[in-house]
Scaffold this motif. Structure first.
Motif, PDB file in Angstrom:
ATOM      1  N   TRP A 210      -6.901  13.263  -4.628  1.00  0.00           N
ATOM      2  CA  TRP A 210      -5.745  13.670  -4.967  1.00  0.00           C
ATOM      3  C   TRP A 210      -5.473  14.905  -6.422  1.00  0.00           C
ATOM      4  O   TRP A 210      -5.163  15.901  -6.113  1.00  0.00           O
TER       5      TRP A 210
ATOM      6  N   ASN B 257       2.203  16.446   6.525  1.00  0.00           N
ATOM      7  CA  ASN B 257       1.927  15.349   4.674  1.00  0.00           C
ATOM      8  C   ASN B 257       1.906  16.336   4.239  1.00  0.00           C
ATOM      9  O   ASN B 257       2.189  17.267   3.582  1.00  0.00           O
TER      10      ASN B 257
ATOM     11  N   GLU C 130      -6.970  12.598   5.809  1.00  0.00           N
ATOM     12  CA  GLU C 130      -7.564  12.838   4.474  1.00  0.00           C
ATOM     13  C   GLU C 130      -8.449  12.200   3.479  1.00  0.00           C
ATOM     14  O   GLU C 130      -9.018  13.360   2.921  1.00  0.00           O
TER      15      GLU C 130
ATOM     16  N   LYS D 298       0.452  16.214   0.578  1.00  0.00           N
ATOM     17  CA  LYS D 298      -0.342  16.385  -0.351  1.00  0.00           C
ATOM     18  C   LYS D 298      -0.980  17.514   0.632  1.00  0.00           C
ATOM     19  O   LYS D 298      -0.529  18.615  -0.327  1.00  0.00           O
TER      20      LYS D 298
ATOM     21  N   ASP E  52      -1.322  17.726  10.408  1.00  0.00           N
ATOM     22  CA  ASP E  52      -0.840  17.741   8.801  1.00  0.00           C
ATOM     23  C   ASP E  52       0.354  18.413   9.054  1.00  0.00           C
ATOM     24  O   ASP E  52       1.142  18.675   8.142  1.00  0.00           O
TER      25      ASP E  52
END
Length: 663
Positions: free
Chosen positions: A488, A602, A391, A604, A597
């Motif tokens: 984010w 993931n 991230e 997000k 990811d």
């Protein structure tokens, strides 16, 4: 499907004043004004120009209005796009004059018709690098080696394959080479796809490409092509100049505070620190602060090589009185360490910064002279889990892609003074930052850093971010969890605003995560596919099939189904995930996730991937609408829903509340 044209201006001189990126940016602003007012007049332009950072720092809105009214033209008279560009250039010229001759941050000298002198030494060095690393490439080997004395490099770069391959040399696995169009003769659309894939992938490894467009690469503008190649090669050469890749670098510091400082240094600064560390041990009294003037006499090189390679140590190098003779001896000694010749004696004597940096990086790779004595202690400090590291990487490259003045090397360290956060916020929401209250680096007083971070948090609150019990002190303290949470929300809000601004038929309706989910499911369903996702953390997404069907739904020709696996085994999932990312970038999506990811779903990153595909798809519809070629889908949506909401959203609106919990 029509071939890519870019933004075309009828006046060749006017066209030459801008890159395609700049033309598209200005065209977008022009269209926005026209959409809002039905036409564009000089009266409409003061707030538009005042909102551009390059002008906002130089002129007030009233001053801009005065400038625009100085001609005899009626301020209420409608103007076309070319007149808009000429007014922009006129204002830009006034900004140059007012600042004493320096060009604005938007229209840089490298994008105008000024003569761009090509550094032949750098070009020859980059060509040698390409010849060396891509000599065995199946597609390129017939075109290699390139002769640096000709324009063969630029001719070869025109189809995009070379640049894509070079990115994979710098950061292996960035591009799934199955997504590169590698036919011997490419049509304009295929060539544009390669360049789109190249630029989006370059951003994803940390290159700054804000002033380069695909048309610039199609035309192979030498200064832009060399600039991009230079960045890619630099990323490759400096890849190990960090504590994660080379934990032995901890030997350069004495305590945990210095380790934190080392973490925040740019790779080239780490390289200088490493060089000075060995020079000090060797008894060299001077401090090397740059890769240019401080290295011209060759003394630092001679001491460094003698210290790192005592078996090849010789006093003859330092005894040489002529700088060129000494430079020759330095290169001869470096060759004994198998260092590639990135520069000539002349480059050392003239102080070529790029080539000296490449040379020092080569020495580091072959003989860094560091030990493992402190690495165990340091390893205990590196507590980031894999997801946090990914991230951080995603946000770092996203932030750098926005073209802020400050380049981010380590998110958790570089945001702590608050200034880079203010720059990023200003890039996304121009005018929200009060620059009179901002403190520019270097910031020695902690309370000044807190002031910056407090303004960042306040802007976040104004944008309705979730910031309960969060204060500027938390950013200054480097609270990783809160920094990631803020970034984010900033990325997500930016993404949703882009979608909201595009969907003019939604009459300003706020776009939610649920709308993105519903749009994607409807798009796949309308294409006759059966995959659906229940949420952005739906474990079935790990196979990659849904995203490949979504990409195929928005552009049927972009996915080669012969390359797609069932996504049942870990290996098959990784193949699909890698292909998804490259296909999305090839289409035009600016994304920063990794295959892991997708495989690990993931949440997000799944949202950003889906939203990026949605944004690209709606962009194409809006572009067609501007040209009077409104798609059937948009027309149908307009008829089906008088409120202007998309049918895809309204059909599934009942699911919105449950989907909101997916944030």
């Amino acid at each position: 499907m029509s071939s890519y044209q870019g933004v075309i201006v009828s006046d060749p001189w006017l066209q030459s004043q801008f890159t395609q990126v700049e033309l598209r940016t200005l065209k977008s602003k022009f269209i926005s004004v026209r959409t809002q007012h039905g036409r564009v007049t000089r009266d409409d332009l003061p707030p538009v120009f005042a909102g551009m950072k390059a002008f906002s720092e130089m002129f007030s809105e009233d001053e801009i209005k005065t400038f625009l009214g100085e001609s005899n033209s009626d301020m209420g008279e409608e103007i076309d796009f070319e007149a808009f560009l000429r007014l922009y250039l006129d204002l830009q010229g006034r900004a140059v004059e007012k600042s004493g001759g320096s060009r604005s941050s938007f229209l840089k000298a490298t994008t105008t018709t000024f003569h761009h002198a090509i550094n032949e030494s750098e070009k020859a060095s980059y060509v040698a690098h390409i010849n060396n690393y891509l000599a065995e490439d199946k597609f390129l080997k017939d075109s290699l080696p390139i002769d640096p004395a000709t324009d063969a490099l630029f001719d070869l770069a025109k189809d995009g394959v070379l640049l894509c391959k070079l990115i994979n040399v710098a950061v292996p696995g960035t591009i799934d080479e199955r997504a590169i169009n590698t036919k011997k003769v490419l049509n304009p659309w295929e060539r544009n796809e390669n360049h789109t894939l190249c630029l989006n992938s370059a951003k994803a490894i940390g290159c700054t490409v804000v002033n380069i467009g695909t048309q610039d690469l199609v035309e192979a503008r030498p200064h832009l092509v060399l600039g991009l190649i230079s960045q890619i090669i630099k990323i490759q050469l400096l890849a190990d100049l960090n504590l994660k890749k080379t934990p032995q670098l901890v030997e350069l510091v004495d305590d945990s505070q210095e380790v934190e400082e080392l973490l925040s240094l740019a790779p080239e600064k780490v390289l200088l620190k490493w060089m000075n560390f060995h020079l000090k041990k060797a008894g060299y009294q001077k401090q090397v602060t740059n890769f240019s003037t401080d290295l011209k006499d060759g003394e630092a090189y001679a001491h460094l090589l003698n210290a790192l390679a005592p078996e090849h140590s010789t006093h003859s190098t330092l005894d040489a009185k002529d700088p060129t003779e000494r430079a020759n001896k330095i290169l001869e000694m470096a060759e004994k360490l198998d260092c590639k010749r990135y520069l000539t004696p002349k480059d050392i004597v003239e102080g070529s910064p790029n080539l000296n940096l490449a040379f020092v990086a080569q020495i580091f790779h072959h003989r860094n002279g560091l030990t493992d004595s402190k690495t165990t202690t340091f390893a205990e400090m590196m507590t980031d889990d894999a997801e946090t590291s990914r991230e951080e990487r995603c946000f770092r490259f996203w932030m750098n892609s926005l073209g802020a003045t400050t380049y981010v090397n380590n998110v958790f360290e570089d945001v702590r003074n608050g200034y880079v956060m203010l720059e990023i916020v200003d890039k996304i929401f121009p005018g929200t930052v009060n620059w009179k209250q901002a403190n520019k680096p270097p910031i020695k007083m902690p309370f000044k850093q807190v002031e910056n971070c407090n303004q960042v948090i306040q802007i976040g609150r104004d944008l309705n971010f979730s910031l309960v019990n969060v204060a500027g002190n938390d950013i200054v303290a480097g609270n990783k969890k809160l920094i990631i949470a803020f970034l984010w929300q900033l990325m997500r809000f930016s993404m949703l605003q882009l979608l909201k601004n595009l969907r003019t038929h939604s009459q300003g309706k706020e776009i939610t995560d649920a709308d993105i989910l519903n749009w994607a499911n409807n798009k796949v369903k309308k294409a006759g596919r059966t995959s659906q996702m229940e949420s952005f953390k739906d474990k079935s997404l790990s196979s990659g099939i849904f995203f490949l069907e979504l990409l195929s739904a928005v552009e049927p020709r972009v996915v080669n189904w012969g390359l797609v696996t069932k996504g049942e085994t870990d290996e098959d999932k990784k193949l699909n995930a890698t292909y998804i990312i490259s296909v999305a970038r090839k289409l035009g999506c600016s994304i920063f996730l990794l295959p892991e990811d997708v495989i690990e779903v993931n949440q997000k990153m799944m949202l950003t991937l889906t939203a990026s595909i949605m944004y690209w798809s709606l962009q194409q519809q809006e572009a067609a609408s501007e040209d009077g070629e409104i798609s059937d889908e948009i027309s149908a949506e307009g008829r089906e829903n008088e409120t202007g909401l998309s049918s895809e959203t309204s059909d599934l609106a009942v699911d919105s509340e449950s989907s909101k919990t997916e944030e």
